[in-house]
Design an enzyme around this catalytic site. Sequence first.
Site, PDB file in Angstrom:
ATOM      1  N   ARG A   6       7.225  -0.311  10.195  1.00 24.54           N
ATOM      2  CA  ARG A   6       5.774  -0.228  10.362  1.00 24.54           C
ATOM      3  C   ARG A   6       5.410  -0.307  11.838  1.00 24.54           C
ATOM      4  O   ARG A   6       5.824  -1.214  12.543  1.00 24.54           O
ATOM      5  CB  ARG A   6       5.074  -1.359   9.619  1.00 24.54           C
ATOM      6  CG  ARG A   6       3.612  -1.399  10.020  1.00 24.54           C
ATOM      7  CD  ARG A   6       2.726  -1.977   9.015  1.00 24.54           C
ATOM      8  NE  ARG A   6       1.366  -1.995   9.560  1.00 24.54           N
ATOM      9  CZ  ARG A   6       0.418  -2.784   9.126  1.00 24.54           C
ATOM     10  NH1 ARG A   6       0.656  -3.605   8.145  1.00 24.54           N
ATOM     11  NH2 ARG A   6      -0.769  -2.751   9.660  1.00 24.54           N
ATOM     12  N   ARG A  10       0.312   3.659   6.721  1.00 21.97           N
ATOM     13  CA  ARG A  10       1.371   2.703   7.019  1.00 21.97           C
ATOM     14  C   ARG A  10       2.498   2.792   5.991  1.00 21.97           C
ATOM     15  O   ARG A  10       2.252   3.008   4.799  1.00 21.97           O
ATOM     16  CB  ARG A  10       0.839   1.283   7.140  1.00 21.97           C
ATOM     17  CG  ARG A  10       0.214   0.674   5.957  1.00 21.97           C
ATOM     18  CD  ARG A  10      -1.296   0.557   5.893  1.00 21.97           C
ATOM     19  NE  ARG A  10      -2.124   0.633   7.050  1.00 21.97           N
ATOM     20  CZ  ARG A  10      -2.763  -0.391   7.598  1.00 21.97           C
ATOM     21  NH1 ARG A  10      -2.629  -1.581   7.122  1.00 21.97           N
ATOM     22  NH2 ARG A  10      -3.553  -0.220   8.612  1.00 21.97           N
ATOM     23  N   ASP A  64       2.413  -2.455   4.179  1.00 22.02           N
ATOM     24  CA  ASP A  64       1.477  -3.470   4.635  1.00 22.02           C
ATOM     25  C   ASP A  64       1.634  -4.639   3.664  1.00 22.02           C
ATOM     26  O   ASP A  64       1.619  -4.438   2.450  1.00 22.02           O
ATOM     27  CB  ASP A  64       0.053  -2.905   4.555  1.00 22.02           C
ATOM     28  CG  ASP A  64      -0.969  -3.864   5.124  1.00 22.02           C
ATOM     29  OD1 ASP A  64      -1.248  -3.773   6.327  1.00 22.02           O
ATOM     30  OD2 ASP A  64      -1.489  -4.702   4.362  1.00 22.02           O
ATOM     31  N   ASP A  92       0.006  -8.375   2.912  1.00 20.10           N
ATOM     32  CA  ASP A  92      -1.053  -9.333   3.248  1.00 20.10           C
ATOM     33  C   ASP A  92      -0.887 -10.607   2.437  1.00 20.10           C
ATOM     34  O   ASP A  92      -0.591 -10.545   1.237  1.00 20.10           O
ATOM     35  CB  ASP A  92      -2.432  -8.741   2.905  1.00 20.10           C
ATOM     36  CG  ASP A  92      -2.819  -7.589   3.820  1.00 20.10           C
ATOM     37  OD1 ASP A  92      -2.486  -7.649   5.015  1.00 20.10           O
ATOM     38  OD2 ASP A  92      -3.448  -6.639   3.326  1.00 20.10           O
TER      39      ASP A  92
HETATM   40  O1  GSY Z   1      -5.183  -3.576   3.715  1.00 14.73           O
HETATM   41  C1  GSY Z   1      -4.089  -2.906   3.271  1.00 14.73           C
HETATM   42  C2  GSY Z   1      -3.965  -1.531   3.825  1.00 14.73           C
HETATM   43  N1  GSY Z   1      -4.997  -0.634   3.325  1.00 14.73           N
HETATM   44  C3  GSY Z   1      -5.110  -0.114   2.087  1.00 14.73           C
HETATM   45  C4  GSY Z   1      -4.352  -0.266   0.901  1.00 14.73           C
HETATM   46  O2  GSY Z   1      -3.346  -0.981   0.828  1.00 14.73           O
HETATM   47  N2  GSY Z   1      -4.810   0.433  -0.197  1.00 14.73           N
HETATM   48  C5  GSY Z   1      -5.919   1.224  -0.159  1.00 14.73           C
HETATM   49  N3  GSY Z   1      -6.264   1.871  -1.255  1.00 14.73           N
HETATM   50  N4  GSY Z   1      -6.641   1.373   0.959  1.00 14.73           N
HETATM   51  C6  GSY Z   1      -6.248   0.705   2.062  1.00 14.73           C
HETATM   52  N5  GSY Z   1      -6.812   0.689   3.276  1.00 14.73           N
HETATM   53  C7  GSY Z   1      -6.045  -0.125   4.017  1.00 14.73           C
HETATM   54  S1  GSY Z   1      -6.361  -0.489   5.668  1.00 14.73           S
END
Ligand code: GSY
Length: 172
Positions: free
Chosen positions: A91, A100, A103, A105
Amino acid sequence: MSGRSEERQVIAYLGLGANVGDREANLREAIALLDAHPGIDVRRLSSVYETEPVGLRDQPRFLNQVAEVAVTLTPEALLEAILSIEAALGRIRRTRWGPRTIDIDILLYGDALVDRPGLRIPHSGLRERAFVLLPLHELAPDLVLPDGEPLAALLARLEAAGGPEVVKWQTC
Ligand code: GSY
């Protein structure tokens, strides 16, 4: 400090997302690396959901999943482990809301409330993101957030408001 907190185990929930490369493989590898860490025990996984991107709309659809983990790490040490796993999976943080490979979290860490630069628990997006709430609710339907709000109420509110598509991709 080793980052360990006297081997006391805390249940935490991690949100995983990928929208670059082999998305399923990225999720799988991230989960394997989390589980291989001596301070992290992956207990349960939600189904995988395919989700419309939130934030920057003009990017590929994500696969999202939530993992329930038992950790002996402090929140800060858990974040450190996550950042090194994200780096190991290639990443690169190019754009804040951009595509990415992976990710990860920290959504919840027991009942902890953490608000420090770079680390907020519960995660700041937890309340309004269907791609997090749906898989989390699948794992922990009776969960109540540290501020007393039931997860089911948040999800019901979000579903009533409509929003970006979240579709089950693979059942775990
Ligand atoms: O915050 C996580 C990264 N992220 C995502 C995600 O994991 N899924 C979706 N559907 N939209 C996202 N936008 C981000 S930034």
